[in-house]
Design a protein around this motif. Structure first.
Motif, PDB file in Angstrom:
ATOM      1  N   ARG A 104      -0.170   9.722 -16.888  1.00 38.81           N
ATOM      2  CA  ARG A 104      -1.158   9.527 -16.332  1.00 38.81           C
ATOM      3  C   ARG A 104      -1.979  10.590 -17.705  1.00 38.81           C
ATOM      4  O   ARG A 104      -3.015   9.357 -18.547  1.00 38.81           O
ATOM      5  CB  ARG A 104      -1.656  10.615 -15.693  1.00 38.81           C
ATOM      6  CG  ARG A 104      -2.849  10.805 -14.761  1.00 38.81           C
ATOM      7  CD  ARG A 104      -2.909  11.109 -13.714  1.00 38.81           C
ATOM      8  NE  ARG A 104      -2.231  12.651 -13.775  1.00 38.81           N
ATOM      9  CZ  ARG A 104      -2.091  13.986 -13.315  1.00 38.81           C
ATOM     10  NH1 ARG A 104      -3.413  14.510 -14.593  1.00 38.81           N
ATOM     11  NH2 ARG A 104      -1.206  14.336 -13.340  1.00 38.81           N
ATOM     12  N   ASP A 108      -4.251   6.306 -12.481  1.00 41.53           N
ATOM     13  CA  ASP A 108      -3.393   6.572 -11.150  1.00 41.53           C
ATOM     14  C   ASP A 108      -4.675   7.065 -10.567  1.00 41.53           C
ATOM     15  O   ASP A 108      -5.147   8.613 -10.383  1.00 41.53           O
ATOM     16  CB  ASP A 108      -2.532   8.156 -11.818  1.00 41.53           C
ATOM     17  CG  ASP A 108      -1.671   8.655 -10.916  1.00 41.53           C
ATOM     18  OD1 ASP A 108      -1.377   7.991  -9.890  1.00 41.53           O
ATOM     19  OD2 ASP A 108      -1.243   9.855 -10.939  1.00 41.53           O
ATOM     20  N   THR A 109      -5.198   5.681  -9.367  1.00 38.03           N
ATOM     21  CA  THR A 109      -5.994   6.518  -8.550  1.00 38.03           C
ATOM     22  C   THR A 109      -5.827   8.117  -7.276  1.00 38.03           C
ATOM     23  O   THR A 109      -5.993   8.173  -6.488  1.00 38.03           O
ATOM     24  CB  THR A 109      -6.708   5.269  -7.520  1.00 38.03           C
ATOM     25  OG1 THR A 109      -5.449   5.414  -7.302  1.00 38.03           O
ATOM     26  CG2 THR A 109      -7.541   4.933  -9.045  1.00 38.03           C
ATOM     27  N   GLN A 110      -3.731   8.108  -7.471  1.00 35.88           N
ATOM     28  CA  GLN A 110      -3.626   8.213  -5.968  1.00 35.88           C
ATOM     29  C   GLN A 110      -2.871   9.821  -6.785  1.00 35.88           C
ATOM     30  O   GLN A 110      -2.411  10.786  -5.671  1.00 35.88           O
ATOM     31  CB  GLN A 110      -2.750   8.366  -5.427  1.00 35.88           C
ATOM     32  CG  GLN A 110      -2.367   6.443  -4.493  1.00 35.88           C
ATOM     33  CD  GLN A 110      -3.298   7.249  -4.053  1.00 35.88           C
ATOM     34  OE1 GLN A 110      -3.602   7.558  -2.600  1.00 35.88           O
ATOM     35  NE2 GLN A 110      -5.293   6.179  -3.957  1.00 35.88           N
ATOM     36  N   ASN A 111      -2.879   9.853  -8.084  1.00 36.34           N
ATOM     37  CA  ASN A 111      -2.424  11.503  -8.160  1.00 36.34           C
ATOM     38  C   ASN A 111      -1.134  11.842  -8.253  1.00 36.34           C
ATOM     39  O   ASN A 111      -0.255  12.391  -7.841  1.00 36.34           O
ATOM     40  CB  ASN A 111      -3.071  12.914  -8.293  1.00 36.34           C
ATOM     41  CG  ASN A 111      -4.703  12.546  -8.232  1.00 36.34           C
ATOM     42  OD1 ASN A 111      -4.578  12.185  -9.205  1.00 36.34           O
ATOM     43  ND2 ASN A 111      -5.928  12.732  -7.915  1.00 36.34           N
ATOM     44  N   VAL A 112       0.358  10.563  -8.258  1.00 35.25           N
ATOM     45  CA  VAL A 112       1.211  10.738  -7.904  1.00 35.25           C
ATOM     46  C   VAL A 112       2.041  10.748  -9.330  1.00 35.25           C
ATOM     47  O   VAL A 112       2.912  11.124  -9.214  1.00 35.25           O
ATOM     48  CB  VAL A 112       2.188   9.620  -7.465  1.00 35.25           C
ATOM     49  CG1 VAL A 112       1.009   9.573  -5.842  1.00 35.25           C
ATOM     50  CG2 VAL A 112       1.156   7.915  -7.948  1.00 35.25           C
ATOM     51  N   TRP A 145       3.636   4.635  -8.412  1.00 32.06           N
ATOM     52  CA  TRP A 145       3.199   3.874  -7.313  1.00 32.06           C
ATOM     53  C   TRP A 145       3.101   3.059  -8.574  1.00 32.06           C
ATOM     54  O   TRP A 145       3.060   0.992  -7.860  1.00 32.06           O
ATOM     55  CB  TRP A 145       1.734   3.388  -6.730  1.00 32.06           C
ATOM     56  CG  TRP A 145       1.703   4.585  -5.262  1.00 32.06           C
ATOM     57  CD1 TRP A 145       1.449   5.896  -5.014  1.00 32.06           C
ATOM     58  CD2 TRP A 145       3.190   4.888  -4.533  1.00 32.06           C
ATOM     59  NE1 TRP A 145       1.938   6.631  -3.998  1.00 32.06           N
ATOM     60  CE2 TRP A 145       3.013   5.684  -3.326  1.00 32.06           C
ATOM     61  CE3 TRP A 145       4.057   4.350  -3.480  1.00 32.06           C
ATOM     62  CZ2 TRP A 145       3.283   5.800  -2.377  1.00 32.06           C
ATOM     63  CZ3 TRP A 145       4.983   4.247  -2.761  1.00 32.06           C
ATOM     64  CH2 TRP A 145       4.481   5.573  -2.180  1.00 32.06           C
ATOM     65  N   LEU A 186       0.718  -0.953   0.001  1.00 41.52           N
ATOM     66  CA  LEU A 186      -0.333   0.167  -0.518  1.00 41.52           C
ATOM     67  C   LEU A 186       1.160   0.964  -0.363  1.00 41.52           C
ATOM     68  O   LEU A 186       1.621   1.181   0.618  1.00 41.52           O
ATOM     69  CB  LEU A 186      -0.485   0.186   0.905  1.00 41.52           C
ATOM     70  CG  LEU A 186      -1.825  -1.139   1.503  1.00 41.52           C
ATOM     71  CD1 LEU A 186      -2.171  -0.555   2.585  1.00 41.52           C
ATOM     72  CD2 LEU A 186      -2.920  -1.204   0.376  1.00 41.52           C
ATOM     73  N   PRO A 187      -0.112   1.528  -0.634  1.00 37.00           N
ATOM     74  CA  PRO A 187       1.404   3.039  -0.495  1.00 37.00           C
ATOM     75  C   PRO A 187       1.611   4.107   0.664  1.00 37.00           C
ATOM     76  O   PRO A 187       0.630   4.345   1.430  1.00 37.00           O
ATOM     77  CB  PRO A 187       0.630   4.859  -2.019  1.00 37.00           C
ATOM     78  CG  PRO A 187      -1.148   3.770  -2.078  1.00 37.00           C
ATOM     79  CD  PRO A 187      -1.109   2.671  -1.238  1.00 37.00           C
ATOM     80  N   SER A 242       2.790   2.014   3.431  1.00 33.63           N
ATOM     81  CA  SER A 242       2.096   2.126   4.177  1.00 33.63           C
ATOM     82  C   SER A 242       1.709   0.441   4.862  1.00 33.63           C
ATOM     83  O   SER A 242       1.154   0.736   5.947  1.00 33.63           O
ATOM     84  CB  SER A 242       1.210   2.885   4.405  1.00 33.63           C
ATOM     85  OG  SER A 242      -0.227   2.137   3.430  1.00 33.63           O
ATOM     86  N   VAL A 275      -4.761   0.215  -6.452  1.00 38.82           N
ATOM     87  CA  VAL A 275      -3.409   1.525  -5.313  1.00 38.82           C
ATOM     88  C   VAL A 275      -2.188   0.617  -5.004  1.00 38.82           C
ATOM     89  O   VAL A 275      -1.356   1.035  -5.275  1.00 38.82           O
ATOM     90  CB  VAL A 275      -4.697   1.297  -4.219  1.00 38.82           C
ATOM     91  CG1 VAL A 275      -4.334   2.442  -2.881  1.00 38.82           C
ATOM     92  CG2 VAL A 275      -5.821   1.989  -4.783  1.00 38.82           C
TER      93      VAL A 275
END
Length: 340
Positions: free
Chosen positions: A249, A269-273, A330, A8-9, A147, A135
């Motif tokens: 993206r 890219d669900t985390q916008n990284v 990620w 997990l990020p 994490s 994710v």
């Protein structure tokens, strides 16, 4: 045996090596991280004694706010047992149930010989079930930011299940010939006749001169051109590197794509990284390079046996080798270069 490790990020440290899995949240305690990582290679009956000794050193190696979870998984012979040492918020869980242990030195807890079940989680709290798609990314081996991590385990297949399939005795193996050309043939090669069966009638002309001259190509099967390298994404997607690529993206608007020089490879890219155009993969013959396109969060690469990620300098090409891992945001991608 270990099948898939979903990370997990996050800003902490997740590491995996051999049968060991580690999560550490110990800011300002690199000595603790290094000591715990060294334990990932421990195995055998004495693993619990090694972790007990490490527990006595935790107080001297880390701040009081350090949390970690170290699990050594023993899957030899399908036993599926584990030894774990944790502190703070790092209590591991098996199939959603926290592992129970005994208090040891350094304010740590030690558990030995517990059943690994089908899912092992290390990290604070409990693992999301299921992990939202896109994710988490898969960690085969090495050290990455994260994490927490969930290790999915599959039971070993009994030897009796595998049934060998015998080759048909009536079909002799076809003989292969090389045509000295990489152009290839579209039609499949016919099987070569057995020497005893190749007996021309007396009134027919012999075919040996034609074969010596290389004209009877119906029985030839040339070597196929070398397979193109591929990018294997952690979600199962595979992209063939048959020309230059731009990954990101929204890579469609990059000048390399709009000019027709490269193909766009969009990444969820669900985390916008990820940046819109994060990195480029460039191919020149069999040579493939990775280039960071000035991304916001950087492009990282690690060799098959590397334990740390190396961040690339923007605009500087990095030559890729078979088994290299790419980290974009990620998303973890493995580069595969077939043998020539």
């Amino acid at each position: 045996m270990p099948d898939r490790c979903e990370v997990l990020p996050g800003d902490n440290v997740v590491a995996r090596r051999g049968g060991g899995l580690l999560w550490v949240d110990a800011p300002g305690s690199p000595a603790l991280v290094a000591t715990l990582y060294a334990c990932l290679g421990v195995s055998g009956p004495g693993a619990d004694r090694v972790l007990s000794a490490v527990a006595g050193q935790v107080g001297a190696l880390a701040d009081s706010g350090a949390s970690f979870a170290l699990v050594l998984a023993d899957t030899a012979g399908g036993s599926g047992s584990g030894v774990a040492l944790w502190s703070g918020k790092g209590q591991p869980s098996v199939d959603g149930v926290p592992v129970s242990g005994r208090q040891v030195d350094g304010g740590c807890t030690l558990a030995a010989g517990f059943d690994l079940g089908s899912s092992l989680y290390v990290g604070p709290g409990s693992a999301p079930s299921p992990v939202p798609p896109g994710v988490a990314y898969d960690l085969v081996e090495g050290t990455v930011p994260g994490s927490g991590a969930s290790l999915q385990l599959t039971a070993a297949t009994p030897p009796s299940v595998a049934v060998p399939v015998a080759a048909p005795v009536s079909s002799p193996p076809a003989e292969r010939f090389s045509a000295g050309s990489d152009s290839g043939f579209s039609a499949p090669a016919a099987p070569a006749p057995e020497p005893a069966a190749w007996e021309p009638a007396a009134e027919e002309p012999a075919q040996a001169p034609a074969q010596a001259g290389g004209e009877s190509t119906a029985f030839w099967q040339p070597d196929s051109p070398p397979a193109a390298p591929v990018l294997r994404f952690d979600d199962g997607m595979v992209v063939t590197v048959d020309n230059d690529l731009v990954l990101g993206r929204r890579p469609d608007g990059h000048e390399l794509v709009t000019s027709g020089t490269a193909t766009a490879v969009p990444i969820a890219d669900t985390q916008n990284v990820l940046s819109s155009a994060h990195a480029a993969v460039q191919r020149a013959g069999r040579e493939v390079s990775l280039v960071d396109l000035g991304s916001l969060n950087g492009t990282h690469v690690a060799g098959p046996e590397a334990t740390e990620w190396t961040q690339l300098e923007p605009g500087v090409a990095h030559a890729l080798s078979d088994g290299d891992r790419l980290l974009l945001g990620w998303t973890v991608i493995t580069f595969e270069q077939p043998a020539a």
